[in-house]
Design an enzyme around this catalytic site. Structure first.
Site, short mmCIF file in Angstrom:
data_model
loop_
_atom_site.label_atom_id
_atom_site.label_comp_id
_atom_site.label_asym_id
_atom_site.label_seq_id
_atom_site.Cartn_x
_atom_site.Cartn_y
_atom_site.Cartn_z
N HIS A 143 74.03 45.45 -63.26
CA HIS A 143 73.20 46.58 -63.71
C HIS A 143 72.06 46.90 -62.76
O HIS A 143 71.14 47.62 -63.17
CB HIS A 143 72.60 46.29 -65.09
CG HIS A 143 73.61 46.13 -66.18
ND1 HIS A 143 73.99 47.17 -67.01
CD2 HIS A 143 74.32 45.06 -66.58
CE1 HIS A 143 74.89 46.73 -67.88
NE2 HIS A 143 75.10 45.44 -67.64
N LYS B 221 61.03 55.81 -70.79
CA LYS B 221 61.83 54.71 -70.22
C LYS B 221 60.86 53.61 -69.85
O LYS B 221 59.64 53.83 -69.88
CB LYS B 221 62.61 55.19 -68.99
CG LYS B 221 61.73 55.96 -67.96
CD LYS B 221 62.55 56.51 -66.80
CE LYS B 221 63.35 57.75 -67.10
NZ LYS B 221 64.76 57.67 -66.74
N ARG B 222 61.36 52.40 -69.48
CA ARG B 222 60.46 51.36 -69.01
C ARG B 222 59.63 51.89 -67.85
O ARG B 222 60.10 52.72 -67.06
CB ARG B 222 61.25 50.12 -68.58
CG ARG B 222 61.89 49.38 -69.75
CD ARG B 222 60.85 48.92 -70.76
NE ARG B 222 60.02 47.88 -70.19
CZ ARG B 222 60.21 46.57 -70.37
NH1 ARG B 222 61.20 46.16 -71.15
NH2 ARG B 222 59.42 45.70 -69.82
N LYS C 278 61.17 54.30 -61.00
CA LYS C 278 61.47 55.40 -61.91
C LYS C 278 60.50 56.58 -61.70
O LYS C 278 60.71 57.67 -62.21
CB LYS C 278 61.42 54.93 -63.36
CG LYS C 278 62.50 53.88 -63.68
CD LYS C 278 62.40 53.38 -65.11
CE LYS C 278 63.32 52.22 -65.44
NZ LYS C 278 64.72 52.62 -65.67
N THR D 116 70.73 55.78 -69.07
CA THR D 116 71.48 56.15 -70.26
C THR D 116 70.65 57.12 -71.12
O THR D 116 71.22 57.91 -71.88
CB THR D 116 71.86 54.91 -71.09
OG1 THR D 116 70.71 54.06 -71.17
CG2 THR D 116 73.01 54.16 -70.47
N LYS E 253 71.51 60.73 -73.44
CA LYS E 253 71.07 61.07 -74.80
C LYS E 253 70.40 62.44 -74.81
O LYS E 253 70.64 63.27 -75.70
CB LYS E 253 70.09 60.00 -75.32
CG LYS E 253 70.75 58.65 -75.48
CD LYS E 253 69.76 57.49 -75.60
CE LYS E 253 70.47 56.17 -75.31
NZ LYS E 253 69.54 55.05 -75.07
C1 26Q Z 1 65.64 38.69 -65.89
C2 26Q Z 1 65.09 37.43 -65.66
C3 26Q Z 1 64.13 36.92 -66.50
C4 26Q Z 1 63.73 37.67 -67.59
C5 26Q Z 1 64.27 38.91 -67.82
C6 26Q Z 1 65.21 39.43 -66.96
C7 26Q Z 1 65.78 40.77 -67.18
C8 26Q Z 1 65.91 41.29 -68.46
C9 26Q Z 1 66.41 42.56 -68.65
C10 26Q Z 1 66.20 41.55 -66.12
C11 26Q Z 1 66.73 42.82 -66.31
C12 26Q Z 1 66.83 43.34 -67.61
C13 26Q Z 1 67.34 44.68 -67.89
C14 26Q Z 1 67.86 45.50 -67.01
C15 26Q Z 1 68.28 46.85 -67.36
O1 26Q Z 1 68.03 47.33 -68.46
N1 26Q Z 1 68.96 47.57 -66.47
C16 26Q Z 1 69.40 48.92 -66.75
O2 26Q Z 1 70.71 48.84 -67.29
C17 26Q Z 1 71.15 50.10 -67.76
C18 26Q Z 1 72.48 49.92 -68.42
O3 26Q Z 1 73.48 49.71 -67.47
C19 26Q Z 1 71.20 51.10 -66.61
O4 26Q Z 1 71.51 52.36 -67.14
C20 26Q Z 1 69.86 51.16 -65.88
O5 26Q Z 1 69.98 51.98 -64.73
C21 26Q Z 1 69.42 49.78 -65.50
O6 26Q Z 1 68.12 49.81 -64.92
#
Ligand code: 26Q
Length: 818
Positions: free
Chosen positions: A365, A556-557, A562, A664, A668
């Site tokens: 991702h 978004k985050r 972004k 995503t 929406k």
């Molecule tokens: C990693 C290590 C330690 C703690 C947390 C994490 C962690 C947690 C969540 C790292 C990444 C995430 C989330 C990533 C994420 O949401 N990525 C997004 O995924 C979407 C679905 O595929 C995409 O549409 C987005 O482009 C992408 O940024």
């Protein structure tokens, strides 16, 4: 489903629903007074609806046991479900009866539903994708089960204090969770620490035992995942950690009672809190414990079922199972499956590896190299000594494959090694995932292509057949039917309701774009939805949004890539145009930003503060606020998006090209008839392809242009050559938005002026402003805008997660509808 099994018996008619609601309110919950008990009404209604899921759930499970299909297990550290009640009511088609039953108590469905807390068990896109996928699997009647963690505290609650983000714990379970069923009987035992012991068995074969471990129990909580109007209920199984009884026995006997209890807390800590996606938190031992806890509990669960039904013969196992890894977070599953097969069922390594690499599939991702997960060998060796042995063995054999393919190419071996050598050696989780899987996919066409040409190029050269693309999607049930019933009904009145489960049919609404009376109805729905959004903004921010203005939204985050900052620069530019007397050139707009910043991400938090300060200046200036409003909406989450996306005119998807894997939220907004202003990035490209350039405001450097441009990027020259940007920077630099705290925005100013700015904010500013001007002009032409709005919804057929999941089912999982 099997025709021999009896169907559901509980009736959905209003009389039965009303009597069930009374029974739960009075008897299950012991409540008799309806005045002050709205929270209990929510529980009573949830239980009434849940009863109807229960029998369908059992029938789905029984049919599966009979039919023995190949099954898929979606392993994810995050499932961002949001609320469950409305989804269940909609999928069971019981809304009318529920409304009537509530009327008996003098309650309105909307009021009850808004009491439900979001299940915020995810950070953002990746977690919400898992939730949309679960919905699609159930609706498509696919034998897919989710496995995740039942965090006691989900994503933190965000509030603003003097414009700065304040995080508060999200204790979402305090009032109970009617949507989960505890299954103590399926509790598993997870090992940590200890050491490996090597022994000979009777036949002289060496085998390993993981001994002197400190074990933790994993208790499953099942959540029902209903399909849409199809009597299917799938399962999401979430694990909670608990101490074992013997855990503290020794200390207890020594009389050290409080230490013993402290030990118990240590075990239960594992599932206490969801980690925010925060680089400053990376490498934390507790996170690694969560990952192994999920991987081990889930695999044990699946394998014990297999052994119960098939004995210890694993020769057919791979034909009946597939594990989809949602990013690298659950990747220890690769080593854990090897451990279980080799250590516990005494399979040969090669046989076990064959099974593992035929059942594991990995979804990536991210394209940011710094976001690729690594764990220090030291930490893995301490916490999971037996898994580290296995990872070393996997790597040794993998390195032999690489050496055989590229003899003498030591540099390539070093580059591809699962173990990164160095002062502090690391396990590269993505490489472990690729080596252990038969499928590796990206989440949008550009992203998948960049994986094979960049991040994973070496692996692509070795195993091109593993790599594929699965463009993300979102569920049209939650993201159109449920969140925008007015638009959903308008669409169904025109083209029928087959689109709800066959979303490619949504294209037929395009034929109505030329129909003036239909356009007027479309416009009225949008206006109503804008009113609802304006009310939310009024309630949460105390700012009045005028529904005749264009609603321009970025939620978004918060992350530099972004580029919320570029959005703000544009807002400041509009402000500047108004105060210097060019207000007639500025078409009225309301700008909304929302999103959480990782608690340790200082610059992201500063962007929130800047938004608040700019909003303060704009909204309190009478002349300016006649044409421009800005708010930062606190605590953005799934249930907020359900109000936001239906009321949005312009969707901001402005990431630096090549950085957003997919996005995503963009989908929406599109489904709900927003037009996109966006870069050539992630799924935006596919959105643009689907709807056409005339209905999308495209701007900015493309990914292939950026690498080349980077070397010449010179923000300070760009700024001095661009009068508008220069004025914006002057406002920032002279402290116009930080009168009481001079200098606080210096880090932001430096990031824009930095010649090595990875996000190219200054470089794309001019193109962005031009695209914004084009959008604003276009919005003045109401009829054309509505046409484009209808055509966006009509072109969104490709972005249903039903389409995505059908592709996973066919190309990766090899499973069929039950
Ligand atoms: C990693 C290590 C330690 C703690 C947390 C994490 C962690 C947690 C969540 C790292 C990444 C995430 C989330 C990533 C994420 O949401 N990525 C997004 O995924 C979407 C679905 O595929 C995409 O549409 C987005 O482009 C992408 O940024």
């Amino acid at each position: 489903m099997n025709a021999d099994l009896p169907g559901p018996v509980l009736s959905n008619d209003a009389e039965q629903v009303t009597s069930d609601l009374h029974r739960h309110f009075n008897y299950t919950l012991g409540r008799f007074n309806t005045d002050e008990q709205q929270g209990y009404m929510l529980t009573a209604l949830s239980l009434t609806v849940r009863d109807r899921l229960m029998e369908r759930w059992r029938l789905t499970r029984e049919a599966e046991i009979q039919d023995k299909p190949k099954r898929v297990f979606y392993l994810s550290l995050e499932f961002l479900l949001g609320r469950s009640l409305h989804n269940a009511i909609l999928n069971l088609d019981v809304e009318e009866s529920v409304r009537q039953a509530l009327a008996d108590f003098g309650c309105r469905l909307e009021d009850i539903e808004s009491e439900e807390r979001d299940a915020g068990l995810g950070n953002g896109g990746l977690g919400r994708l898992a939730a949309c996928f679960m919905d699609s699997c159930a609706t498509l009647n696919l034998p897919v089960r989710g496995y995740g963690i039942r965090y006691e505290y989900g994503m933190f609650h965000q509030s603003l204090c003097e414009g700065r983000q304040v995080e508060q714990p999200d204790h979402w379970l305090v009032e109970g969770n009617p949507w989960e069923i505890e299954r103590l009987g399926r509790t598993r035992r997870i090992k940590f620490y200890g050491r490996t012991e090597f022994l000979h068995n009777a036949k002289g074969k060496i085998f390993a035992r993981w001994v002197d471990t400190q074990d933790v129990l994993a208790i499953p909580y099942d959540m029902p995942i209903p399909g849409y109007n199809n009597d299917v209920v799938n399962t999401l199984r979430l694990w909670k950690a608990a101490a074992t009884d013997e855990f503290n026995l020794q200390e207890f006997n020594e009389g050290d009672y409080s230490d013993a209890v402290a030990q118990k807390n240590l075990a239960e800590q594992i599932t206490m809190v969801l980690y925010p996606n925060d680089t400053s938190e990376s490498g934390k031992e507790l996170r690694l414990r969560q990952q192994y806890f999920l991987a081990s509990a889930s695999l044990q669960d699946v394998i014990s079922d297999w052994v119960k039904r098939n004995g210890e013969d694993f020769s057919e196992f791979a034909n009946y199972h597939c594990f989809q890894l949602n990013d690298t977070h659950p990747t220890l599953a690769v080593a854990e499956l090897m451990r279980i097969l080799v250590d516990e069922y005494i399979l040969d390594w090669d046989e076990a590896w064959e099974i593992t690499t035929k059942t594991m599939a990995y979804t990536n991702h991210t394209l940011l190299p710094e976001a690729l997960e690594k764990w220090s060998v030291r930490l893995v060796g301490e916490l999971l000594p037996r898994l580290l042995d296995i990872i070393y063995e996997i790597n040794a054999r993998f390195m032999a494959v690489v050496a055989h393919r590229w003899p003498g190419d030591v540099d390539r071996q070093r580059r591809m090694s699962i173990i990164e050598e160095g002062h502090e050696p690391n396990v590269r989780m993505a490489y472990l995932a690729i080596a252990g899987s038969f499928s590796v996919n990206g989440v949008a066409a550009l992203h998948s292509q960049l994986l094979t040409s960049g991040l994973f190029k070496d692996f692509y050269e070795l195993w091109p057949e593993k790599f594929n693309n699965k463009t993300n999607g979102v569920t049209p049930r939650r993201w159109l039917s449920h969140c925008n019933p007015r638009l959903g009904n308008l669409v169904s009145d025109a083209i029928g309701d087959s689109w709800v489960t066959n979303f490619s049919d949504i294209k037929n609404i395009g034929e109505y774009a030329g129909d003036a009376s239909f356009r007027e109805k479309w416009f009225e729905v949008k206006q109503d939805n804008k009113k609802a959004l304006a009310q939310l903004v009024k309630d949460k921010c105390n700012v009045d949004f005028d529904t005749s203005f264009m609603f321009d939204v970025q939620v978004k985050r918060i992350h530099e890539y972004k580029r919320q900052l570029m959005n703000l620069l544009h807002v400041i530019h509009l402000y500047d145009r108004i105060i210097r007397g060019e207000e007639d050139s500025v078409h009225p707009r309301c700008v909304l930003l929302g999103g959480k910043a990782a608690p340790g991400y200082a610059l992201a938090k500063l962007i929130i503060k800047l938004t608040s300060n700019v909003a303060q200046v704009i909204n309190s200036d009478k002349k300016v606020s006649e044409r421009l409003k800005l708010v930062f909406l606190p605590n953005y989450r799934v249930s907020a998006m359900e109000v936001i996306c239906p009321g949005t005119d312009l969707s901001e998807q402005i990431s630096t090209a090549g950085k957003e894997a997919s996005g995503t939220g963009n989908m929406k907004f599109m489904m709900n008839g927003a037009l996109t202003i966006g870069t050539y990035d992630g799924a935006n490209i596919e959105i643009l392809d689907a709807v056409g350039e005339d209905h999308f405001f495209l701007f900015g450097l493309k990914e292939e242009e950026i690498a080349d441009y980077r070397a010449r990027n010179d923000p300070s020259t760009i700024i001095s050559n661009d009068t508008d940007l220069n004025r914006v920077m002057n406002l920032l630099e002279c402290g116009h938005f930080s009168l009481f705290e001079p200098g606080i925005f210096d880090p932001i100013i430096h990031s824009i002026r930095n010649a090595y700015d990875p996000w190219m904010v200054a470089a794309d500013f001019r193109a962005y402003v031009q695209a914004q001007n084009k959008a604003a002009d276009y919005y003045q032409n109401k009829q054309e805008w509505i046409k484009s709005s209808i055509l966006n919804t009509a072109a969104s057929g490709h972005f249903s997660s039903d389409r995505t999941i059908s592709e996973y089912a066919k190309d990766i999982w090899g499973i069929k509808k039950r």
